[in-house]
Write a protein that holds these residues in place. Sequence first.
Motif, PDB file in Angstrom:
ATOM      1  N   GLN A   2       0.875  -1.206   0.099  1.00 53.93           N
ATOM      2  CA  GLN A   2      -0.003  -0.004  -0.066  1.00 53.93           C
ATOM      3  C   GLN A   2       0.484   0.923   0.122  1.00 53.93           C
ATOM      4  O   GLN A   2       1.990   1.505   0.460  1.00 53.93           O
ATOM      5  N   GLY A   3       0.540   2.329  -0.701  1.00 53.09           N
ATOM      6  CA  GLY A   3       0.781   2.853  -0.545  1.00 53.09           C
ATOM      7  C   GLY A   3       2.725   3.925  -1.459  1.00 53.09           C
ATOM      8  O   GLY A   3       3.433   4.442  -1.215  1.00 53.09           O
ATOM      9  N   SER A   4       2.309   2.697  -1.920  1.00 53.94           N
ATOM     10  CA  SER A   4       3.835   2.641  -3.053  1.00 53.94           C
ATOM     11  C   SER A   4       3.945   3.401  -4.031  1.00 53.94           C
ATOM     12  O   SER A   4       5.294   3.899  -4.454  1.00 53.94           O
ATOM     13  N   MET A  50      11.757   4.957  -0.693  1.00 50.67           N
ATOM     14  CA  MET A  50      12.212   5.374   0.666  1.00 50.67           C
ATOM     15  C   MET A  50      12.534   4.298   1.763  1.00 50.67           C
ATOM     16  O   MET A  50      12.476   4.633   3.004  1.00 50.67           O
ATOM     17  N   LYS A  97       9.765   7.555  -5.850  1.00 49.20           N
ATOM     18  CA  LYS A  97       9.695   8.393  -5.333  1.00 49.20           C
ATOM     19  C   LYS A  97      11.289   9.049  -4.984  1.00 49.20           C
ATOM     20  O   LYS A  97      11.882   8.499  -4.346  1.00 49.20           O
ATOM     21  N   SER A 137      13.141  11.909  -4.152  1.00 51.20           N
ATOM     22  CA  SER A 137      12.375  12.207  -2.619  1.00 51.20           C
ATOM     23  C   SER A 137      14.794  12.189  -2.505  1.00 51.20           C
ATOM     24  O   SER A 137      15.559  11.993  -3.049  1.00 51.20           O
ATOM     25  N   GLU A 169       6.191  13.378  -9.958  1.00 55.13           N
ATOM     26  CA  GLU A 169       3.879  13.720  -9.300  1.00 55.13           C
ATOM     27  C   GLU A 169       3.627  14.248 -10.401  1.00 55.13           C
ATOM     28  O   GLU A 169       2.671  13.782 -10.542  1.00 55.13           O
ATOM     29  N   VAL A 173       4.556  12.307   3.695  1.00 58.02           N
ATOM     30  CA  VAL A 173       4.963  12.236   2.149  1.00 58.02           C
ATOM     31  C   VAL A 173       3.646  11.187   1.435  1.00 58.02           C
ATOM     32  O   VAL A 173       3.073  10.819   2.323  1.00 58.02           O
ATOM     33  N   ASN A 174       4.138  11.489   0.119  1.00 61.04           N
ATOM     34  CA  ASN A 174       3.010   9.897  -0.522  1.00 61.04           C
ATOM     35  C   ASN A 174       2.629   9.027  -0.048  1.00 61.04           C
ATOM     36  O   ASN A 174       4.046   8.296   0.521  1.00 61.04           O
ATOM     37  N   GLY A 175       1.856   8.320   0.040  1.00 59.80           N
ATOM     38  CA  GLY A 175       1.672   7.222   0.505  1.00 59.80           C
ATOM     39  C   GLY A 175       2.149   6.188   2.038  1.00 59.80           C
ATOM     40  O   GLY A 175       1.886   5.784   1.836  1.00 59.80           O
ATOM     41  N   PHE A 201      -4.969  17.755  -4.790  1.00 52.88           N
ATOM     42  CA  PHE A 201      -3.565  17.211  -5.418  1.00 52.88           C
ATOM     43  C   PHE A 201      -3.905  15.453  -6.110  1.00 52.88           C
ATOM     44  O   PHE A 201      -4.311  16.018  -7.775  1.00 52.88           O
ATOM     45  N   ARG A 202      -4.132  14.676  -5.164  1.00 52.77           N
ATOM     46  CA  ARG A 202      -3.895  13.021  -5.711  1.00 52.77           C
ATOM     47  C   ARG A 202      -5.299  12.938  -6.158  1.00 52.77           C
ATOM     48  O   ARG A 202      -6.740  12.804  -6.162  1.00 52.77           O
ATOM     49  N   GLY A 238      -0.469  14.422  -0.447  1.00 46.96           N
ATOM     50  CA  GLY A 238       1.039  13.925   0.276  1.00 46.96           C
ATOM     51  C   GLY A 238       2.641  14.793  -0.384  1.00 46.96           C
ATOM     52  O   GLY A 238       2.029  14.902  -1.483  1.00 46.96           O
ATOM     53  N   ARG A 239       3.333  14.992  -0.008  1.00 50.19           N
ATOM     54  CA  ARG A 239       4.450  15.856  -0.648  1.00 50.19           C
ATOM     55  C   ARG A 239       5.864  15.141   0.420  1.00 50.19           C
ATOM     56  O   ARG A 239       5.997  15.131   1.409  1.00 50.19           O
ATOM     57  N   LEU A 240       6.604  15.195  -0.830  1.00 51.94           N
ATOM     58  CA  LEU A 240       8.270  15.189  -0.457  1.00 51.94           C
ATOM     59  C   LEU A 240       8.840  15.863   0.207  1.00 51.94           C
ATOM     60  O   LEU A 240       8.885  17.211  -0.803  1.00 51.94           O
ATOM     61  N   GLN A 241       9.938  15.566   0.973  1.00 55.21           N
ATOM     62  CA  GLN A 241      10.113  16.896   2.103  1.00 55.21           C
ATOM     63  C   GLN A 241      11.120  17.802   1.395  1.00 55.21           C
ATOM     64  O   GLN A 241      11.661  18.499   1.704  1.00 55.21           O
TER      65      GLN A 241
END
Lengths: 340, 315
Positions: free
Chosen positions: A109-111, A223, A248, A251, A276, B119-121, B150-151, B203-206
């Motif tokens: 999930q969330g990948s 990550m 990602k 990142s 994105e 962050v995202n996800g 956004f998403r 979600g946003r990458l830092q």
Amino acid sequence: MFDALADRLNNVFRGLRGRGKITEENVGEVMREIRSALLEADVHLDVATEFCKDVQEKAIGAEVINTLKPADVMVKIVHDELAELMGPVDPKIPFVSPGPTVLLMAGLQGSGKTTTCGKMAKMLSERAKRPLMVAADLKRPAAIDQLEVLGSQINVPVYTERGHDNAVKVCRNGIKHAKKNDHDVVILDTAGRLAIDDELMGELEKVAGAVNPQQVYLVLDAMTGQDAVNTAKIFNERLELDGCILTKFDSDTRGGAALSVKRVTGKPIKFIGVGEKLDAIEEFHPQRIAGRILGMGDIVGLVEQAQKHYDEEEAKKLEGKMASGKFGLDDFLLQLKKMK
Amino acid sequence: MTTQEPSPARKGLFARLRQGLSRSSTALKGGIATIFTHAKLDAAMLDELEDLLITSDIGALTAQTLTARLAKDRFDKEISPQEVRAILSGEIAKILAPIARPLEIDPAHTPYIVLMVGVNGTGKTTTIGKLAQRLKGQGKSVMLAAGDTFRAAAIEQLQIWGTRVGVPVVAGSVGADAAGLAFEAVEKAQSQKMDVLLIDTAGRLQNKAGLMAELEKITRVIRKRDPSGPHAVILVLDATTGQNALSQVEAFKQTADVTGLIMTKLDGTARGGILVALAEKFGLPIHAIGVGEGVDDLQPFDAAAFAEALTGAES
């Protein structure tokens, strides 16, 4: 991505700068540093340990040509090993004819599976394909909506069946629909699942068994920590992956997952998600990434050149010796060593 | 998530954590058994233990600290695997205990504004759904704000949660200004005298400066309606994340004044050892952990149970 790891490694190499020679002693010191830099970057423990062993062996055996500094030779060795750790990669998709070619996306999930489906579909339509996306994530609320929205943004149709939870059926029907409507590629978006969730992993196996995808991709978050290889291993055992898609990648992760997955599963990273926007997907090139990790492309090139130059010079010297009849046993031994 | 009757919650959580962390704890447990065979504790064993701890994402520095603490009293003395586990578990619990603090809803603020970031996800939207369920169960009136504009379909996802839990959702259109939506939501929650407002964000990458600036703007705008808000800013972390979690906390703390953490996805193979490193470095409260996909699978964080599950120690 990788900046922090690059900084750490650069510090390590700087420590070698003043040294005249690579010896067993100073290599040991450097390897301990490299190992801890890799671990801090989330590289899997076993991979980091093995990597350092390989580098150390090569470094001690390496011939340091006197025009080069030991530190530079070391950079080159680490660079090559990094590239080898992640490669080789063939990111080409084996299209079948008659189609459709089926791509299955799986992951935790969330990948970023759904977004990656969209990116993949966009990339393929730009390569003159006619993809269809199939919404087979029947678990997460609004996952079907999400894929539909993405589809409309990139002008790629989405096959959906709402109101039941049989992912196998949806995938099968989606492929039938693709055949009827002349789609040459089908991308299956599946529900996120934990590697240890037997029921859902079983469902995924059933989907793969029923539709026989040409490529099965594991979508993996860049990550991810030490768990990356566990996840990849279990998915690979149950699904026989063809490769990973690392998301990602833009990142500030130090990238341990990128460096670990191939060594543990034997399956390379084929694509990376780098933003994105829906065009933010790239093929994965281990050489380039290794260069980026070390941030020392210039040194690697320099060493390669110097080595080539050195070899040519040696060859010339030998030619001269042979011509003048001075080719001795030690020259012969040197040649033999080089052949190894 | 405020104080629960301690015994049943603890048992339930422990069983779930045990189950979830079973792979990692077996790895640590088994690993410890292999290293320590009732022999005298030496430097080589400590090195191996340090490596083993690193495989739980605990971080090199924390692994060093922990092994040093073990060595302090026990070096060159005979030690059993059980003892090692118990000592480690105790040390980890000591680090975590001060930050195991549930989210307290201060009734002085109506609404009590909670901003969810990450962050995202990582599972922000799902966590909001579960949190809403919990708070509603405590008899509080809850409103949700679909601030992830956004998403694709993030708004729909939150709306489905709203229906499931039975709480109102303030939503705008896709691509709308998230700060504007937050402003509107605070206004609505104020006029409807809600106890709690949970605001979702994209979600946003830092490391994306532009997106982090947008988060700053959301906070600023909330303060226009309520200068004391947001009253809690919760960073949602994914348990599978490695050392990058340190960078996430650092960046979100700086931009959004994070007040607490929730860690999700602890029911998988991930170990969540990074929480120990985070506790040492930042000392931010850990409000809850996500241990499953069900609506009730958000549990208060229990330091001792977590430490035991992580190390495979017997309680």
